[in-house]
Design an enzyme around this catalytic site. Sequence first.
Site, PDB file in Angstrom:
ATOM      1  N   LYS A  43      53.350 113.693 -19.244  1.00  0.00           N
ATOM      2  CA  LYS A  43      52.332 113.843 -18.191  1.00  0.00           C
ATOM      3  C   LYS A  43      52.746 113.226 -16.851  1.00  0.00           C
ATOM      4  CE  LYS A  43      48.642 114.645 -21.394  1.00  0.00           C
ATOM      5  NZ  LYS A  43      47.365 114.311 -21.984  1.00  0.00           N
ATOM      6  N   ASP A  77      42.083 115.874 -18.404  1.00  0.00           N
ATOM      7  CA  ASP A  77      41.781 114.996 -19.545  1.00  0.00           C
ATOM      8  C   ASP A  77      40.485 114.213 -19.333  1.00  0.00           C
ATOM      9  OD1 ASP A  77      43.888 115.584 -21.257  1.00  0.00           O
ATOM     10  OD2 ASP A  77      45.209 114.057 -20.388  1.00  0.00           O
TER      11      ASP A  77
HETATM   12  N1  LIG Z   1      42.070 115.121 -27.550  1.00  0.00           N
HETATM   13  C1  LIG Z   1      42.692 115.381 -26.428  1.00  0.00           C
HETATM   14  O1  LIG Z   1      42.369 116.297 -25.677  1.00  0.00           O
HETATM   15  C2  LIG Z   1      43.835 114.501 -26.014  1.00  0.00           C
HETATM   16  C3  LIG Z   1      44.256 114.492 -24.676  1.00  0.00           C
HETATM   17  C4  LIG Z   1      45.287 113.655 -24.324  1.00  0.00           C
HETATM   18  C5  LIG Z   1      45.900 112.861 -25.284  1.00  0.00           C
HETATM   19  N2  LIG Z   1      45.479 112.912 -26.563  1.00  0.00           N
HETATM   20  C6  LIG Z   1      46.089 112.051 -27.590  1.00  0.00           C
HETATM   21  O2  LIG Z   1      46.139 110.729 -27.070  1.00  0.00           O
HETATM   22  C7  LIG Z   1      47.294 110.056 -27.562  1.00  0.00           C
HETATM   23  C8  LIG Z   1      48.106 109.489 -26.397  1.00  0.00           C
HETATM   24  O3  LIG Z   1      48.629 110.528 -25.604  1.00  0.00           O
HETATM   25  P1  LIG Z   1      49.474 110.183 -24.273  1.00  0.00           P
HETATM   26  O4  LIG Z   1      49.741 111.466 -23.601  1.00  0.00           O
HETATM   27  O5  LIG Z   1      48.820 109.081 -23.521  1.00  0.00           O
HETATM   28  O6  LIG Z   1      50.824 109.609 -24.921  1.00  0.00           O
HETATM   29  P2  LIG Z   1      51.921 108.661 -24.209  1.00  0.00           P
HETATM   30  O7  LIG Z   1      51.903 108.806 -22.747  1.00  0.00           O
HETATM   31  O8  LIG Z   1      53.185 108.937 -24.960  1.00  0.00           O
HETATM   32  O9  LIG Z   1      51.407 107.164 -24.543  1.00  0.00           O
HETATM   33  C9  LIG Z   1      51.421 106.706 -25.868  1.00  0.00           C
HETATM   34  C10 LIG Z   1      50.671 105.391 -25.978  1.00  0.00           C
HETATM   35  O10 LIG Z   1      50.589 105.052 -27.371  1.00  0.00           O
HETATM   36  C11 LIG Z   1      51.166 103.741 -27.554  1.00  0.00           C
HETATM   37  N3  LIG Z   1      51.761 103.728 -28.902  1.00  0.00           N
HETATM   38  C12 LIG Z   1      52.645 104.607 -29.417  1.00  0.00           C
HETATM   39  N4  LIG Z   1      52.917 104.312 -30.702  1.00  0.00           N
HETATM   40  C13 LIG Z   1      52.198 103.186 -31.007  1.00  0.00           C
HETATM   41  C14 LIG Z   1      52.060 102.397 -32.170  1.00  0.00           C
HETATM   42  N5  LIG Z   1      52.716 102.685 -33.314  1.00  0.00           N
HETATM   43  N6  LIG Z   1      51.210 101.342 -32.135  1.00  0.00           N
HETATM   44  C15 LIG Z   1      50.533 101.044 -30.997  1.00  0.00           C
HETATM   45  N7  LIG Z   1      50.632 101.763 -29.844  1.00  0.00           N
HETATM   46  C16 LIG Z   1      51.463 102.828 -29.856  1.00  0.00           C
HETATM   47  C17 LIG Z   1      52.141 103.570 -26.430  1.00  0.00           C
HETATM   48  O11 LIG Z   1      52.369 102.187 -26.221  1.00  0.00           O
HETATM   49  P3  LIG Z   1      53.634 101.665 -25.353  1.00  0.00           P
HETATM   50  O12 LIG Z   1      53.212 101.740 -23.913  1.00  0.00           O
HETATM   51  O13 LIG Z   1      53.844 100.289 -25.837  1.00  0.00           O
HETATM   52  O14 LIG Z   1      54.784 102.597 -25.664  1.00  0.00           O
HETATM   53  C18 LIG Z   1      51.368 104.230 -25.269  1.00  0.00           C
HETATM   54  O15 LIG Z   1      50.369 103.374 -24.772  1.00  0.00           O
HETATM   55  C19 LIG Z   1      48.041 111.083 -28.408  1.00  0.00           C
HETATM   56  O16 LIG Z   1      47.648 110.928 -29.769  1.00  0.00           O
HETATM   57  C20 LIG Z   1      47.544 112.413 -27.877  1.00  0.00           C
HETATM   58  O17 LIG Z   1      47.631 113.455 -28.835  1.00  0.00           O
HETATM   59  C21 LIG Z   1      44.455 113.718 -26.949  1.00  0.00           C
END
Ligand SMILES: NC(=O)c1ccc[n+]([C@@H]2O[C@H](COP(=O)([O-])OP(=O)(O)OC[C@H]3O[C@@H](n4cnc5c(N)ncnc54)[C@H](OP(=O)(O)O)[C@@H]3O)[C@@H](O)[C@H]2O)c1
Length: 294
Positions: A87, A124
């Site tokens: 993103k 989002d």
């Molecule tokens: N329902 C919807 O419409 C929707 C929309 C957007 C996103 N989502 C979901 O939201 C989630 C995040 O998406 P994103 O785009 O923000 O991803 P992202 O930019 O890759 O960020 C991932 C986040 O998760 C943390 N993380 C990853 N693995 C972890 C673990 N094992 N334990 C604790 N923290 C962990 C990371 O921490 P660090 O900073 O330490 O790496 C970071 O804060 C995903 O599951 C995605 O599918 C859903």
Amino acid sequence: MNPPGGSESVGQDTAVIPGEGTPDIYGVVGHPVSHSWSPFIHGMFATSTAQHLVYRRFDITPDDFRHDILQLFAGGVRGLNVTLPHKQAAAELVNELTPRAARAQAVNTIAYFEDTTLLGDNTDGVGLTNDLERNLKLTLEGKRVLILGAGGAVRGVLGPLLEREVREVVIANRTPSKASSLAAEFADLGSISGCAFAELDAGPYDLILNATSASLHGDLPPLPEGLVGDSTVCYDMAYGRGHTPFTAWATAQHAARACKGWGMLVEQAAEAFLLWRGIRPHTQPVLDALAEHG
Ligand SMILES: NC(=O)c1ccc[n+]([C@@H]2O[C@H](COP(=O)([O-])OP(=O)(O)OC[C@H]3O[C@@H](n4cnc5c(N)ncnc54)[C@H](OP(=O)(O)O)[C@@H]3O)[C@@H](O)[C@H]2O)c1
């Protein structure tokens, strides 16, 4: 994937909506992306609004992101949804940002215009608030909100949440410096702070949002006791069949409600569809269809 609702699926990752002439091509780009239900959702939207289009999944690594996205648009793709981990890279790639994407510095929707403009939007936040307020009937004003995670999704939802005049937002993240710097970036909009999971103060919070990608790997962030009270609503942005590790934890903590991100997914998709096609599809039929799968 075997979508109901009249859209035809081709292989595992393509929804084609029949019609005259060559269909316009859209898709979702992520890494991984095989879990995405966006082809199903946009397939239902296109059928219900009689739009002739194809919607595909594109698994693209961060190293290839810029090159491959530009190739896709040069090859005729009209719009893309962008999911993790791209993103912020998408915000840097487009020529123009909508105000909400500029505020977030994160893009989850790209639209291609004939003058070769690539417009980046972020749906989002409106997707989440539409689901919380319209579908789940929650009031956000005055609430204490805890957000787990500080990635691209959180960037998109902070502005709309703080505009609702919540009492405070606390961001906790595995990498605490990211939580603190994100909080500083949005401090002009309201009371917001960032910390590590272990530094979380005792709750209870009114709303806990899991925006980590831990659920995708079957993991749960290490959360202290006392965050959940009798009226706490826990919401996992992740989605899938049955409980996620977070909704299982929330249920064990006796949260008032434990919800998954299906509604956010559908509502953010409807806003993207509006940007691309100029028509806002009804979301309830898709929510009903997904409820059978969730
Ligand atoms: N329902 C919807 O419409 C929707 C929309 C957007 C996103 N989502 C979901 O939201 C989630 C995040 O998406 P994103 O785009 O923000 O991803 P992202 O930019 O890759 O960020 C991932 C986040 O998760 C943390 N993380 C990853 N693995 C972890 C673990 N094992 N334990 C604790 N923290 C962990 C990371 O921490 P660090 O900073 O330490 O790496 C970071 O804060 C995903 O599951 C995605 O599918 C859903």
